[in-house]
Design an enzyme around this catalytic site. Structure first.
Site, PDB file in Angstrom:
ATOM      1  N   CYS A 131       0.840  -1.184   0.000  1.00 27.76           N
ATOM      2  CA  CYS A 131       0.000   0.000   0.000  1.00 27.76           C
ATOM      3  C   CYS A 131       0.881   1.243   0.000  1.00 27.76           C
ATOM      4  O   CYS A 131       2.086   1.161   0.194  1.00 27.76           O
ATOM      5  CB  CYS A 131      -0.895   0.007   1.229  1.00 27.76           C
ATOM      6  SG  CYS A 131      -1.838  -1.513   1.463  1.00 27.76           S
TER       7      CYS A 131
ATOM      8  N   ARG B   8       2.807   2.063  -7.182  1.00 24.52           N
ATOM      9  CA  ARG B   8       2.986   0.926  -6.285  1.00 24.52           C
ATOM     10  C   ARG B   8       1.886  -0.116  -6.470  1.00 24.52           C
ATOM     11  O   ARG B   8       2.031  -1.257  -6.027  1.00 24.52           O
ATOM     12  CB  ARG B   8       2.994   1.407  -4.830  1.00 24.52           C
ATOM     13  CG  ARG B   8       4.185   2.279  -4.496  1.00 24.52           C
ATOM     14  CD  ARG B   8       4.050   2.896  -3.108  1.00 24.52           C
ATOM     15  NE  ARG B   8       4.125   1.912  -2.054  1.00 24.52           N
ATOM     16  CZ  ARG B   8       5.242   1.493  -1.471  1.00 24.52           C
ATOM     17  NH1 ARG B   8       6.403   1.980  -1.876  1.00 24.52           N
ATOM     18  NH2 ARG B   8       5.214   0.621  -0.499  1.00 24.52           N
TER      19      ARG B   8
ATOM     20  N   TRP C  24      -3.759  -1.878  -1.472  1.00 22.06           N
ATOM     21  CA  TRP C  24      -3.655  -3.102  -2.275  1.00 22.06           C
ATOM     22  C   TRP C  24      -4.187  -4.219  -1.383  1.00 22.06           C
ATOM     23  O   TRP C  24      -3.597  -4.543  -0.368  1.00 22.06           O
ATOM     24  CB  TRP C  24      -2.204  -3.335  -2.678  1.00 22.06           C
ATOM     25  CG  TRP C  24      -1.995  -4.417  -3.686  1.00 22.06           C
ATOM     26  CD1 TRP C  24      -2.001  -4.285  -5.053  1.00 22.06           C
ATOM     27  CD2 TRP C  24      -1.704  -5.798  -3.419  1.00 22.06           C
ATOM     28  NE1 TRP C  24      -1.747  -5.492  -5.648  1.00 22.06           N
ATOM     29  CE2 TRP C  24      -1.563  -6.446  -4.677  1.00 22.06           C
ATOM     30  CE3 TRP C  24      -1.560  -6.559  -2.268  1.00 22.06           C
ATOM     31  CZ2 TRP C  24      -1.273  -7.803  -4.793  1.00 22.06           C
ATOM     32  CZ3 TRP C  24      -1.284  -7.911  -2.375  1.00 22.06           C
ATOM     33  CH2 TRP C  24      -1.140  -8.514  -3.631  1.00 22.06           C
TER      34      TRP C  24
ATOM     35  N   ASN D  51       0.374   0.172   6.111  1.00 15.74           N
ATOM     36  CA  ASN D  51       0.959  -0.671   5.070  1.00 15.74           C
ATOM     37  C   ASN D  51       1.594  -1.865   5.764  1.00 15.74           C
ATOM     38  O   ASN D  51       2.410  -1.691   6.669  1.00 15.74           O
ATOM     39  CB  ASN D  51       2.009   0.119   4.272  1.00 15.74           C
ATOM     40  CG  ASN D  51       2.692  -0.730   3.209  1.00 15.74           C
ATOM     41  OD1 ASN D  51       2.215  -1.794   2.853  1.00 15.74           O
ATOM     42  ND2 ASN D  51       3.831  -0.251   2.721  1.00 15.74           N
ATOM     43  N   GLY D  52       1.239  -3.083   5.333  1.00 14.00           N
ATOM     44  CA  GLY D  52       1.794  -4.278   5.954  1.00 14.00           C
ATOM     45  C   GLY D  52       0.696  -5.266   6.301  1.00 14.00           C
ATOM     46  O   GLY D  52      -0.428  -5.182   5.802  1.00 14.00           O
TER      47      GLY D  52
ATOM     48  N   GLU E  20      12.799 -13.443 -18.032  1.00 13.16           N
ATOM     49  CA  GLU E  20      12.375 -12.055 -17.846  1.00 13.16           C
ATOM     50  C   GLU E  20      11.488 -11.598 -18.998  1.00 13.16           C
ATOM     51  O   GLU E  20      10.505 -10.877 -18.785  1.00 13.16           O
ATOM     52  CB  GLU E  20      13.603 -11.151 -17.720  1.00 13.16           C
ATOM     53  CG  GLU E  20      13.304  -9.661 -17.617  1.00 13.16           C
ATOM     54  CD  GLU E  20      12.481  -9.283 -16.394  1.00 13.16           C
ATOM     55  OE1 GLU E  20      11.986  -8.141 -16.367  1.00 13.16           O
ATOM     56  OE2 GLU E  20      12.325 -10.112 -15.473  1.00 13.16           O
TER      57      GLU E  20
ATOM     58  N   LYS F  96       7.699 -10.121 -18.464  1.00 12.49           N
ATOM     59  CA  LYS F  96       7.207  -8.835 -18.958  1.00 12.49           C
ATOM     60  C   LYS F  96       5.923  -9.023 -19.764  1.00 12.49           C
ATOM     61  O   LYS F  96       4.976  -8.250 -19.640  1.00 12.49           O
ATOM     62  CB  LYS F  96       8.268  -8.154 -19.831  1.00 12.49           C
ATOM     63  CG  LYS F  96       9.391  -7.535 -19.066  1.00 12.49           C
ATOM     64  CD  LYS F  96       8.896  -6.367 -18.234  1.00 12.49           C
ATOM     65  CE  LYS F  96       9.717  -6.247 -16.960  1.00 12.49           C
ATOM     66  NZ  LYS F  96       9.516  -7.272 -15.977  1.00 12.49           N
TER      67      LYS F  96
ATOM     68  N   GLU G  59       3.079  -9.737 -17.342  1.00 12.31           N
ATOM     69  CA  GLU G  59       2.743  -8.617 -16.463  1.00 12.31           C
ATOM     70  C   GLU G  59       1.876  -7.576 -17.148  1.00 12.31           C
ATOM     71  O   GLU G  59       0.908  -7.083 -16.552  1.00 12.31           O
ATOM     72  CB  GLU G  59       4.027  -7.944 -15.958  1.00 12.31           C
ATOM     73  CG  GLU G  59       4.765  -8.714 -14.885  1.00 12.31           C
ATOM     74  CD  GLU G  59       6.032  -8.000 -14.462  1.00 12.31           C
ATOM     75  OE1 GLU G  59       6.321  -7.974 -13.250  1.00 12.31           O
ATOM     76  OE2 GLU G  59       6.749  -7.463 -15.338  1.00 12.31           O
TER      77      GLU G  59
ATOM     78  N   HIS H  54      11.551 -31.150 -23.588  1.00 10.29           N
ATOM     79  CA  HIS H  54      11.235 -32.026 -22.454  1.00 10.29           C
ATOM     80  C   HIS H  54       9.869 -31.677 -21.864  1.00 10.29           C
ATOM     81  O   HIS H  54       9.711 -31.583 -20.641  1.00 10.29           O
ATOM     82  CB  HIS H  54      12.317 -31.920 -21.385  1.00 10.29           C
ATOM     83  CG  HIS H  54      13.651 -32.440 -21.826  1.00 10.29           C
ATOM     84  ND1 HIS H  54      13.899 -33.776 -22.058  1.00 10.29           N
ATOM     85  CD2 HIS H  54      14.812 -31.790 -22.113  1.00 10.29           C
ATOM     86  CE1 HIS H  54      15.152 -33.938 -22.442  1.00 10.29           C
ATOM     87  NE2 HIS H  54      15.727 -32.749 -22.492  1.00 10.29           N
TER      88      HIS H  54
ATOM     89  N   LYS I  59       4.315  -2.329  -7.271  1.00 10.65           N
ATOM     90  CA  LYS I  59       5.718  -2.082  -7.572  1.00 10.65           C
ATOM     91  C   LYS I  59       6.623  -2.590  -6.463  1.00 10.65           C
ATOM     92  O   LYS I  59       7.608  -3.278  -6.712  1.00 10.65           O
ATOM     93  CB  LYS I  59       5.939  -0.586  -7.784  1.00 10.65           C
ATOM     94  CG  LYS I  59       7.377  -0.188  -8.132  1.00 10.65           C
ATOM     95  CD  LYS I  59       7.764  -0.713  -9.498  1.00 10.65           C
ATOM     96  CE  LYS I  59       9.139  -0.241  -9.911  1.00 10.65           C
ATOM     97  NZ  LYS I  59       9.557  -0.839 -11.195  1.00 10.65           N
TER      98      LYS I  59
END
Length: 601
Positions: A2, A29, A78, A104-105, A474, A478, A481, A497, A596
């Site tokens: 958050c 974020r 969030w 936040n947490g 990566e 991307k 995401e 495989h 983020k």
């Protein structure tokens, strides 16, 4: 995850405007609701599910222009406990609206506290863990305890992670505390600020104090006082942020992500500045002082940073060092051999990633030497590790990491050279050339054309060997995401495989093939396997091999060292993902469900 913002200052500033600016600066974020609380003779709370614009639209005109309140707090949520909704949005208050709190947490013992409060007659309005905090404070106020003591007592009851800020009716003071969740204070000319991250108030001040775990802060229009858990005043140092609000803007680009992709040449020049001795072919990292390595190296990281860690571990193994990369959420110092001769490297853009911080703290307790590879000066990782190696990428606002990944790769290349004393004139020269090579890719890329061809693909596969394998992972991340399309990354040899069963004519395979080594030849063999099954192939190549003859499309990169070519090749994959997402109309800078800075485990 958050975002918290707070302001207390003179009547010359519009407190609501400062809070909304701060929340806008924290949108990157990730969040699903937002709210603010202004404190004067009473507590005035406004909160709304959805984007910040929904909150702004819901504000009464009188509130939006009011300037009488000199203190307030704001929050972007969030969701963890309870779905996104107006009632679950922060701030939360006690029953009599004497105190408002943002958090936040995660409060791990919230259910025990909630049951205790319900038994005492407290009625809860939300599903959140946070709401126990204002109600706890309220019970202490009812007992005749003063505001600061009530806040401290409530914090003492909490287990878990938190950055918490509270305001009270009839008081021009913000009280705050942190444990395992970031909180930074801003020292201004006309007031003082607090936030989860500097972009929330950078347009107002660049002078900051970073709170440490277990510390409390009291902010008034006149001063900022930091104390420990016993109330003893703590000496603090004020640091100056080396970037400004313009650096964190879009600069004319449609999205932060595209801007940050194009900032990579500058970011890498900053990362390399003062660290390369081309004459002697050496890497010089003053931050590491007299650090020496005797035992194994373990990397801990999450997400994009984990892919950079895989790259770093490969670099060290190629130099004869025992090195492994661990997902920080899976790292267990009791099960994994780690001791005084071990070196544990935490790779974290924000320096606050909860899983990575837990892993680093375990390593510290085990007696290992710890190094933070991070972008944020003064972050928890930088302060708690024995050494900090800054990647110097500058502010990154887009949720999907781009320039920070390239900067992590570059910084870890420097670290590998420094730890093994195995630099070379050629590698140093190649590192120096990378920013210009990336600029060439940015100027000539055909990624946008390829995105037009494959925007409707069923799925996307990315393959590479050696240094290219982390980049394949990566590239897939991307794509997932920001496009919300299925994508997977594989070591090239693993395609046959199992994953080859998923390959169809509507599954483009992006193959990274640079140089003309045996690894390149083997990957070309894998490309032929794909071609034989009618799947389209996009080769990312420097043209030194003949992979282009088997590909439907080619994304070119300048020729370079096998180590540095993966840094450059990654840029083509970033651009493909960006343009696919753009054509699909996705929320590129703020992808759904993502944040983020992931500050909960």
């Amino acid at each position: 995850m958050c975002g918290i913002v707070g302001y207390v200052g003179s009547d010359e500033n519009n407190t609501m405007e400062v809070l909304l600016d701060g929340l806008s600066g924290l949108e990157y974020r990730g969040y699903d609701s937002a709210g603010v609380a202004l404190a004067d003779n009473s507590i005035d709370v406004h909160k709304k599910e959805g984007e910040l614009s929904a909150l702004e639209s819901a504000l009464p005109d009188t509130t939006a222009t009011a300037q009488k309140e000199s203190v307030g707090i704001g929050h972007t949520r969030w969701s963890t406990h309870g779905p996104p909704s107006d009632v679950n949005a922060h701030p939360h208050t006690d029953a009599d609206r004497r105190v408002a709190v943002v958090h936040n947490g995660i409060i791990e013992n919230y259910q025990t506290l909630r049951d205790e409060l319900v038994d005492a007659g407290v009625e809860f309005r939300s599903d959140t863990d946070t709401e126990v905090v204002p109600h706890l404070i309220g019970t202490y106020l009812d007992a005749g305890i003063d505001r600061e003591a009530a806040f401290r007592r409530a914090i003492d009851r909490l287990e878990g992670s938190y950055a918490i800020a509270a305001v009270f009716e009839g008081s021009e003071t913000i009280y705050a505390a942190r444990k395992d969740s970031p909180l930074v204070l801003g020292i201004g000319e006309e007031g003082h600020y607090l936030a989860s991250d500097v972009p929330a108030f950078i347009e107002y001040t660049d002078r900051v104090i970073y709170l440490d775990d277990g510390e409390f802060a009291r902010l008034t229009p006149e001063d900022v006082i930091v104390t420990d858990s016993t109330g003893t005043v703590v000496e603090t140092s004020i640091e100056t942020i080396q970037w400004d609000a313009e650096d964190a803007g879009k600069s004319g680009y449609d999205h932060y992500m595209l801007k940050e992709i194009h900032e990579q040449p500058k970011a890498l020049r900053q990362c390399l500045r003062g660290r390369l001795d081309e004459l002697n072919g050496q890497v010089e990292l003053e931050e590491l002082g007299d650090l020496s390595r005797t035992g194994p190296v373990q990397f801990v990281a999450c997400g994009t940073s984990y892919h950079a860690a895989l790259y770093g571990a490969t670099l060290l193994r190629e130099r004869g060092v025992s090195a492994q990369a661990f997902l920080a959420s899976e790292y267990d110092a009791e099960a994994i051999p780690v001791g005084a001769d071990s070196m544990v490297v935490g790779v974290t853009q924000s320096g606050e990633t909860a899983d990575t911080m837990r892993a680093l703290r375990e390593a510290n307790r085990a007696g290992a030497t710890t190094i933070a590879v991070t972008n944020v000066v003064g972050s928890s990782a930088a302060r708690e590790c024995d050494y900090a190696l800054y990647i110097r990428a500058g502010p990154e606002i887009g949720v999907a990491a781009t320039k920070t990944f390239a900067s992590q790769q570059t910084a870890l290349t420097l670290l590998a050279c420094a730890l093994t004393d195995q630099g070379s004139r050629n590698l140093v020269r190649q590192l120096r050339a990378v920013p210009d090579q990336i600029q060439t890719v940015l100027d000539t890329s055909r990624a946008r054309e390829i995105a037009e061809v494959y925007e409707d693909a069923d799925a996307y596969f990315f393959i590479g060997r050696g240094y290219h394998r982390p980049v394949a992972l990566e590239g897939a991340l991307k794509m997932k995401e920001i496009t919300y399309k299925h994508a997977e990354g594989f070591a090239s040899g693993e395609l046959k495989h199992g994953p080859l069963a998923l390959v169809t004519e509507n599954t483009p395979v992006f193959a990274m093939v640079t140089g003309d080594s045996e690894q390149a030849s083997k990957t070309i063999g894998n490309v032929k396997e794909v071609e034989a099954r009618d799947a389209p192939v996009v080769a990312v190549t420097d043209g030194q091999s003949n992979v282009g003859r088997y590909a439907d499309h080619v994304l070119e990169v300048p020729a370079g060292d096998e180590i540095t070519s993966s840094i450059v090749a990654n840029v083509q994959l970033q651009l493909v993902s960006y343009w696919v997402a753009n054509r699909l109309g996705r929320s590129i800078d703020k992808p759904r469900n993502l944040a983020k800075s992931v500050t909960v485990e």
